[in-house]
Write a protein that holds these residues in place. Sequence first.
Motif, PDB file in Angstrom:
ATOM      1  N   THR A  59       0.954  -1.131   0.003  1.00 30.79           N
ATOM      2  CA  THR A  59      -0.021  -0.120   0.136  1.00 30.79           C
ATOM      3  C   THR A  59       0.988   1.177   0.121  1.00 30.79           C
ATOM      4  OG1 THR A  59      -1.524  -1.210   1.400  1.00 30.79           O
ATOM      5  CG2 THR A  59      -1.835   1.117   1.017  1.00 30.79           C
ATOM      6  N   LEU A  60       0.446   2.224  -0.742  1.00 31.88           N
ATOM      7  CA  LEU A  60       1.183   3.408  -0.660  1.00 31.88           C
ATOM      8  C   LEU A  60       0.048   4.719  -0.647  1.00 31.88           C
ATOM      9  CD1 LEU A  60       0.917   4.774  -3.561  1.00 31.88           C
ATOM     10  CD2 LEU A  60       2.905   3.199  -4.317  1.00 31.88           C
ATOM     11  N   LEU A  61       0.801   5.845  -0.488  1.00 27.82           N
ATOM     12  CA  LEU A  61       0.192   7.090  -0.583  1.00 27.82           C
ATOM     13  C   LEU A  61       0.595   8.215  -1.490  1.00 27.82           C
ATOM     14  CD1 LEU A  61       1.067   9.516   1.345  1.00 27.82           C
ATOM     15  CD2 LEU A  61       0.380   8.129   3.123  1.00 27.82           C
ATOM     16  N   VAL A  62      -0.222   8.915  -1.902  1.00 27.78           N
ATOM     17  CA  VAL A  62      -0.057  10.066  -2.660  1.00 27.78           C
ATOM     18  C   VAL A  62      -0.762  11.275  -2.312  1.00 27.78           C
ATOM     19  CG1 VAL A  62      -0.070  10.910  -4.951  1.00 27.78           C
ATOM     20  CG2 VAL A  62       0.342   8.738  -4.724  1.00 27.78           C
ATOM     21  N   CYS A  63      -0.121  12.712  -2.276  1.00 29.61           N
ATOM     22  CA  CYS A  63      -0.688  13.634  -1.779  1.00 29.61           C
ATOM     23  C   CYS A  63      -1.069  14.512  -3.103  1.00 29.61           C
ATOM     24  CB  CYS A  63       0.136  14.691  -0.786  1.00 29.61           C
ATOM     25  SG  CYS A  63       0.122  13.526   0.736  1.00 29.61           S
ATOM     26  N   LEU A  64      -2.424  14.893  -3.496  1.00 27.58           N
ATOM     27  CA  LEU A  64      -2.822  15.494  -4.502  1.00 27.58           C
ATOM     28  C   LEU A  64      -3.406  16.721  -4.063  1.00 27.58           C
ATOM     29  CD1 LEU A  64      -3.910  15.317  -7.404  1.00 27.58           C
ATOM     30  CD2 LEU A  64      -5.763  14.246  -6.510  1.00 27.58           C
ATOM     31  N   ASN A  65      -2.850  17.944  -4.825  1.00 26.71           N
ATOM     32  CA  ASN A  65      -3.331  19.325  -4.532  1.00 26.71           C
ATOM     33  C   ASN A  65      -4.685  19.231  -5.036  1.00 26.71           C
ATOM     34  OD1 ASN A  65      -4.071  22.011  -4.803  1.00 26.71           O
ATOM     35  ND2 ASN A  65      -1.907  22.431  -4.734  1.00 26.71           N
ATOM     36  N   ARG A  66      -5.861  19.497  -4.399  1.00 20.56           N
ATOM     37  CA  ARG A  66      -6.946  19.741  -4.853  1.00 20.56           C
ATOM     38  C   ARG A  66      -7.382  20.763  -5.900  1.00 20.56           C
ATOM     39  NH1 ARG A  66      -8.880  19.876   0.664  1.00 20.56           N
ATOM     40  NH2 ARG A  66     -10.177  21.616  -0.252  1.00 20.56           N
ATOM     41  N   ARG A  67      -6.462  21.813  -6.072  1.00 22.23           N
ATOM     42  CA  ARG A  67      -6.777  22.906  -6.942  1.00 22.23           C
ATOM     43  C   ARG A  67      -6.336  22.632  -8.280  1.00 22.23           C
ATOM     44  NH1 ARG A  67      -4.074  26.726  -2.777  1.00 22.23           N
ATOM     45  NH2 ARG A  67      -2.589  25.469  -3.142  1.00 22.23           N
ATOM     46  N   ILE A  68      -5.475  21.586  -8.566  1.00 21.35           N
ATOM     47  CA  ILE A  68      -5.147  21.304 -10.041  1.00 21.35           C
ATOM     48  C   ILE A  68      -6.246  20.562 -10.986  1.00 21.35           C
ATOM     49  CG2 ILE A  68      -2.282  20.802  -9.308  1.00 21.35           C
ATOM     50  CD1 ILE A  68      -3.157  17.852  -9.716  1.00 21.35           C
ATOM     51  N   ARG A  69      -5.988  20.874 -11.909  1.00 20.38           N
ATOM     52  CA  ARG A  69      -7.246  20.551 -12.915  1.00 20.38           C
ATOM     53  C   ARG A  69      -7.591  19.113 -13.067  1.00 20.38           C
ATOM     54  NH1 ARG A  69      -5.219  23.329 -18.259  1.00 20.38           N
ATOM     55  NH2 ARG A  69      -4.354  25.015 -17.054  1.00 20.38           N
ATOM     56  N   SER A  70      -6.715  18.271 -12.759  1.00 21.87           N
ATOM     57  CA  SER A  70      -6.622  16.910 -13.050  1.00 21.87           C
ATOM     58  C   SER A  70      -7.238  15.982 -11.711  1.00 21.87           C
ATOM     59  CB  SER A  70      -5.406  16.104 -13.230  1.00 21.87           C
ATOM     60  OG  SER A  70      -4.326  16.329 -12.639  1.00 21.87           O
ATOM     61  N   ALA A  71      -7.368  16.900 -10.569  1.00 20.85           N
ATOM     62  CA  ALA A  71      -7.610  16.195  -9.300  1.00 20.85           C
ATOM     63  C   ALA A  71      -9.182  15.617  -9.545  1.00 20.85           C
ATOM     64  CB  ALA A  71      -7.717  17.460  -8.219  1.00 20.85           C
ATOM     65  N   GLY A  72     -10.012  16.157 -10.013  1.00 21.67           N
ATOM     66  CA  GLY A  72     -11.473  15.394 -10.287  1.00 21.67           C
ATOM     67  C   GLY A  72     -11.108  14.036 -10.945  1.00 21.67           C
ATOM     68  N   ALA A  73     -10.229  13.907 -11.989  1.00 23.88           N
ATOM     69  CA  ALA A  73     -10.191  12.727 -12.705  1.00 23.88           C
ATOM     70  C   ALA A  73      -9.626  11.573 -11.637  1.00 23.88           C
ATOM     71  CB  ALA A  73      -9.159  12.867 -13.710  1.00 23.88           C
ATOM     72  N   PHE A  74      -8.781  11.999 -10.533  1.00 30.73           N
ATOM     73  CA  PHE A  74      -8.165  10.651  -9.670  1.00 30.73           C
ATOM     74  C   PHE A  74      -9.398  10.667  -8.826  1.00 30.73           C
ATOM     75  CE2 PHE A  74      -4.312  12.551 -11.156  1.00 30.73           C
ATOM     76  CZ  PHE A  74      -3.452  11.249 -11.379  1.00 30.73           C
ATOM     77  N   ARG A  75     -10.210  11.317  -8.426  1.00 26.67           N
ATOM     78  CA  ARG A  75     -11.330  10.977  -7.424  1.00 26.67           C
ATOM     79  C   ARG A  75     -12.309  10.188  -8.019  1.00 26.67           C
ATOM     80  NH1 ARG A  75     -10.389  16.239  -5.522  1.00 26.67           N
ATOM     81  NH2 ARG A  75     -11.754  17.211  -6.910  1.00 26.67           N
ATOM     82  N   GLN A  76     -12.530  10.198  -9.755  1.00 24.19           N
ATOM     83  CA  GLN A  76     -13.521   9.358 -10.208  1.00 24.19           C
ATOM     84  C   GLN A  76     -12.845   8.210 -10.530  1.00 24.19           C
ATOM     85  OE1 GLN A  76     -14.782  12.213 -13.289  1.00 24.19           O
ATOM     86  NE2 GLN A  76     -15.934  13.310 -12.020  1.00 24.19           N
ATOM     87  N   SER A  77     -11.666   7.980 -11.127  1.00 23.68           N
ATOM     88  CA  SER A  77     -11.338   6.602 -11.804  1.00 23.68           C
ATOM     89  C   SER A  77     -11.084   5.539 -10.976  1.00 23.68           C
ATOM     90  CB  SER A  77      -9.658   6.960 -12.298  1.00 23.68           C
ATOM     91  OG  SER A  77      -8.758   7.063 -11.211  1.00 23.68           O
ATOM     92  N   GLY A  78     -10.769   5.513  -9.621  1.00 18.52           N
ATOM     93  CA  GLY A  78     -10.471   4.424  -9.049  1.00 18.52           C
ATOM     94  C   GLY A  78      -9.228   3.584  -9.125  1.00 18.52           C
ATOM     95  N   SER A  79      -8.479   4.242  -9.892  1.00 20.24           N
ATOM     96  CA  SER A  79      -7.123   3.827  -9.980  1.00 20.24           C
ATOM     97  C   SER A  79      -6.169   4.562 -10.355  1.00 20.24           C
ATOM     98  CB  SER A  79      -6.848   2.368 -10.842  1.00 20.24           C
ATOM     99  OG  SER A  79      -7.515   2.720 -12.161  1.00 20.24           O
ATOM    100  N   PHE A  80      -4.637   4.468  -9.991  1.00 25.10           N
ATOM    101  CA  PHE A  80      -3.950   5.379 -10.588  1.00 25.10           C
ATOM    102  C   PHE A  80      -2.307   4.605 -10.629  1.00 25.10           C
ATOM    103  CE2 PHE A  80      -4.017   5.649  -5.993  1.00 25.10           C
ATOM    104  CZ  PHE A  80      -2.824   5.680  -5.326  1.00 25.10           C
ATOM    105  N   ALA A  81      -1.524   5.091 -11.471  1.00 27.59           N
ATOM    106  CA  ALA A  81      -0.174   4.585 -11.415  1.00 27.59           C
ATOM    107  C   ALA A  81       1.033   5.504 -10.820  1.00 27.59           C
ATOM    108  CB  ALA A  81       0.332   4.293 -12.838  1.00 27.59           C
TER     109      ALA A  81
END
Length: 172
Positions: A59-81
């Motif tokens: 398990t790992l964690l990533v910190c994502l600034n909520r103000r960047i344009r792509s923030a919503g895409a990460f909340r919706q997708s359910g997966s990331f690399a």
Amino acid sequence: MILDEVRAHGVERLVEPGLYREAMSRLVAAVHVVTTQGPAGRAGFTATAVASVSDSPPTLLVCLNRRIRSAGAFRQSGSFAVNLLSGEQQAVAESFGGRLSLAGEQRFSVGHWREGTLGVPCLEGAVAVFECALIESRTIATHDVLVGRVEAVTLGPDREKLAYVGRGYKVV
């Protein structure tokens, strides 16, 4: 919460944001590009705030600034690399960090990308790629902390890594 208890006793001490940023600029951090694929297409950002949480399960964690344009895409997708960059991949970091004036899908024109096991964009030649299923997201201050269960790992060449320190990139 501990912070609430501190405030209740009148002991709260706020660190001036500029001082905090200066101190953090002295921290040597590995550079990653975090990517996702969702209903709105591919998205990504450059990150240094990445940490291992556990190896059982991985398990790992990533910190994502909520103000960047792509923030919503990460909340919706359910997966990331999480793509750990080599010293030769600074242009990729600059692209996804907004330094090359590229946006959205244009950022993927820098570097060679493949679709990973989870359908997320994975950088060819990265030192390591961690494909994660999003298992938790928590909002803290200006950022979302994304917690991902690592579903696949790809090891690339073990070469010099790209780091960020002193507000600039270094090869270590």
